[in-house]
Design an enzyme around this catalytic site. Sequence first.
Site, PDB file in Angstrom:
ATOM      1  N   ASP A  56      -3.689  -5.863 -24.784  1.00  0.00           N
ATOM      2  CA  ASP A  56      -4.198  -6.776 -23.814  1.00  0.00           C
ATOM      3  C   ASP A  56      -3.139  -7.742 -23.451  1.00  0.00           C
ATOM      4  O   ASP A  56      -3.315  -8.835 -22.407  1.00  0.00           O
ATOM      5  CB  ASP A  56      -5.262  -7.771 -24.645  1.00  0.00           C
TER       6      ASP A  56
ATOM      7  N   ARG B 294      -2.484   2.274   6.019  1.00  0.00           N
ATOM      8  CA  ARG B 294      -3.407   2.760   6.999  1.00  0.00           C
ATOM      9  C   ARG B 294      -4.838   1.995   6.909  1.00  0.00           C
ATOM     10  O   ARG B 294      -5.504   2.094   5.680  1.00  0.00           O
ATOM     11  CB  ARG B 294      -3.951   4.191   6.905  1.00  0.00           C
TER      12      ARG B 294
ATOM     13  N   TYR C  76      -1.228  12.961  -0.458  1.00  0.00           N
ATOM     14  CA  TYR C  76      -1.211  14.510  -0.283  1.00  0.00           C
ATOM     15  C   TYR C  76      -1.703  15.148  -1.516  1.00  0.00           C
ATOM     16  O   TYR C  76      -2.372  16.084  -1.455  1.00  0.00           O
ATOM     17  CB  TYR C  76       0.168  14.837  -0.076  1.00  0.00           C
TER      18      TYR C  76
ATOM     19  N   ARG D 280       2.587   6.311   2.082  1.00  0.00           N
ATOM     20  CA  ARG D 280       2.486   5.574   3.382  1.00  0.00           C
ATOM     21  C   ARG D 280       1.219   5.294   3.522  1.00  0.00           C
ATOM     22  O   ARG D 280       0.799   4.574   4.453  1.00  0.00           O
ATOM     23  CB  ARG D 280       3.101   6.189   4.717  1.00  0.00           C
TER      24      ARG D 280
END
Length: 800
Positions: free
Chosen positions: A551, A344, A286, A340
């Site tokens: 590192d 996809r 979003y 979420r």
Amino acid sequence: MTPATGTTRRTVLAGAAALGAAVTLPLALGPVNAYAASGEAGALRERWHTLLTGGPALDLSDERIAAAVARTGRAADTAVKGLDPARTDGLFPDLTSTTLSNHVTTSFKRLAVVATAWAVPGTPQHADPALRDLLLAGIDWMLTNRYGPGHTRFDNDWDWEIGSALALNDSAVLLYDVLGAERLERVTAAVRHYTPDPNLWRADRQIATGANRVWVSTVVAVNAVLRDDGDGLARVRDALSDVEGSGANSVLAFNDSTDGTAGTGEGFYADGSFLQHYKHPYNGGYGKELLNSLSRLLNLLAGTAWTVTDPDLDNVRTWVHEGFEPLLARGDVMASVCGREIARPSKQGHASAQTVIEAVLRLIPGFPGEAADGFTALVKQWMAEDTYRDFLAVTDPASLVAALDAIGSPVPARGPLTVHKQHPRMDKAAHHRPSFALGISAYSSRIYNYESIQNENLHGWHLSDGMVLLYTDDLGHYSEDYWPTVDPARLPGTTVVAGRPADSAGQRTTSTADWAGGTALPGTTLGAYGMELRAYGSTLRGLKSWFCLDDVIACVGSGISGGAGTVETVVENRKLGDPSAALLVDGVPVSGEPGWSARLDGARWLHVEGTGGYVFPEPATLHGLREERTATWREINLKYGTDAPVTRPYLTLWQDHGTSPEDAGYFWLQAPAASAARTRQWSAAPPVELLARSGAVHAVRRAADGLVAANFWGAGAAQELSCDGPASVLVRPEGRTLTVAVSDPTQLRSSVVLGLDSPGLKVVAADPGISVTPSGRGLRITADTAGLHGATLGLTLKRS
């Protein structure tokens, strides 16, 4: 088009005197003209048309622009397949559902894709009369059969008020000259039926927040342009600042602003965190869509009577540099903040980063001087360092024009990012070194664990249980079907009870623990991070720390107890670019064949080719597994997933703590991108020493300079350092100077009191809120942490 008069957010929230500080944003991609109050709507339609197409002056002699135009045409060829206004069940044969609302949105999106190609000069479809008639018939079909005042909405409000409306608006702008007055009225009336107000959304008219507010504002704005409605544009301008709500839900103000206007908590915070759906970290979902849509809106309104002049607009710079820059790893947005969307298939392959780059390109013209140079340097770096996905070869014509302008700028690219950045407001941390980046994902009583709504992200159970995502030169590691094929019960870094919960189990859950966060030394890549793990649906408990020391990352766990089953801590779970990538165990190669598994007793060091090294100063028993994992996207996403099986090779390494362990722990050093020789060397002489691993404190010391990093779970001590309660602390010596950083990861304490048993120290500088008094041989350091929400305070000392 006449602007509305009346109160603006500035007069409500800042007073008329603030107008002198307003920033005017000429953001359009082409030359910007200021329009008088009675300016024509046609000019704004043309501006939106240019955002969609790149404008009429595209230089087709430029091979890159010609290629972008050709991509636009090919996309239309794909989108138009099956389009048949003579059908009765659906405009497209695969989009006939009257219960799944995304079929409506997808139908409109396909029409918009085809309309774009029709409007872009140089495509095979440009100005084709037969295609024009097909598009108009398609719009008519949707208005008659699916969308508008005469139809009942179903399923997801987002599709009706945002997804479908945005796409239909775009088609109307692209086809405006051939729509006709009657059809235009039907289009605008249909959109207004679902989205009449930029402040509200959903059928029950809830207050719109975050990305949703910007989306609905965009719908209302373009609809207003189509109707020549200046009042509508004024409402959009004011909705961005939430004038009606006195700024409580402004998308421009930080949610942790101190003026008392914070609303639901959705949106950006001053530390760069972004939350949506109340408590979900969502910069890469979003958040990127908010930035994307807002950049378009600012372009549309710039230089007009409806220009956004809210002083909080300057916060956008912080969004970009604090909320996106540290969360991008060479073209990949860290999955821990994508919600979420990781489930996809369309969002893999660095697609989310493309959206961020396009948005920042649109912002450049509106932030003059140093801010614009910073944005330019950033996008030049982002485009250059992503060798997995060539931005110039995938973006749209309008963004390509802006990208070529940025590339041609004398401003140099930023250069590789080297920073340790924590986002206390969303329980996430990012660690960037020249050869790798690392993302750590936690959750607490303040933040949800993961989101699985709309039948998406069904296996996100452990995304915040201490997941550690390593980004190396394998830029496609988290692309190419990682999320459906990775074992979701063994995400790297997590401590879990073995087994697979039910789909979506525990989603949208906060922890009962408050301790999640850490401290960092500004200007360095030194940070301490940790979380108290209280597993959902289980009695499993544990304390987990990650001390990010340039590192080397020192991974410490203690108090691992409970869980009605086998408890595991996952050292690594890597999708292998080379399926036979060598694994060395104490210098001895093991099988590179799929199906290999072994118990590795007394391991001191491991090295995974192309990934890095793992050093176990306390010899550990590990388990290793190579496997070819096959899955479908449908398994993790019923809404957008596909049924085609995909297979990917993995190497997994973990520690088995046994069944329902009591006070188990671990300690290893992760050395991302280290060679086998360096890993062997560090095994012989570990660069980090474990000082404490108990229920009170985790602490380590770096051999090279004596730096101490500690996470205090309660009152305790680790050699010269002590603390009165929960805190995260770093103490770094540099010659005669000692730098101290401290925070309260619980975000509940009013103060933290440290004891530093080191003689001869005097205060050189201290952040506000830190006081120092002598104590025994050393010092008593008191840090006022009230209201800091986990932020770090610093102190510089010097030996006399």
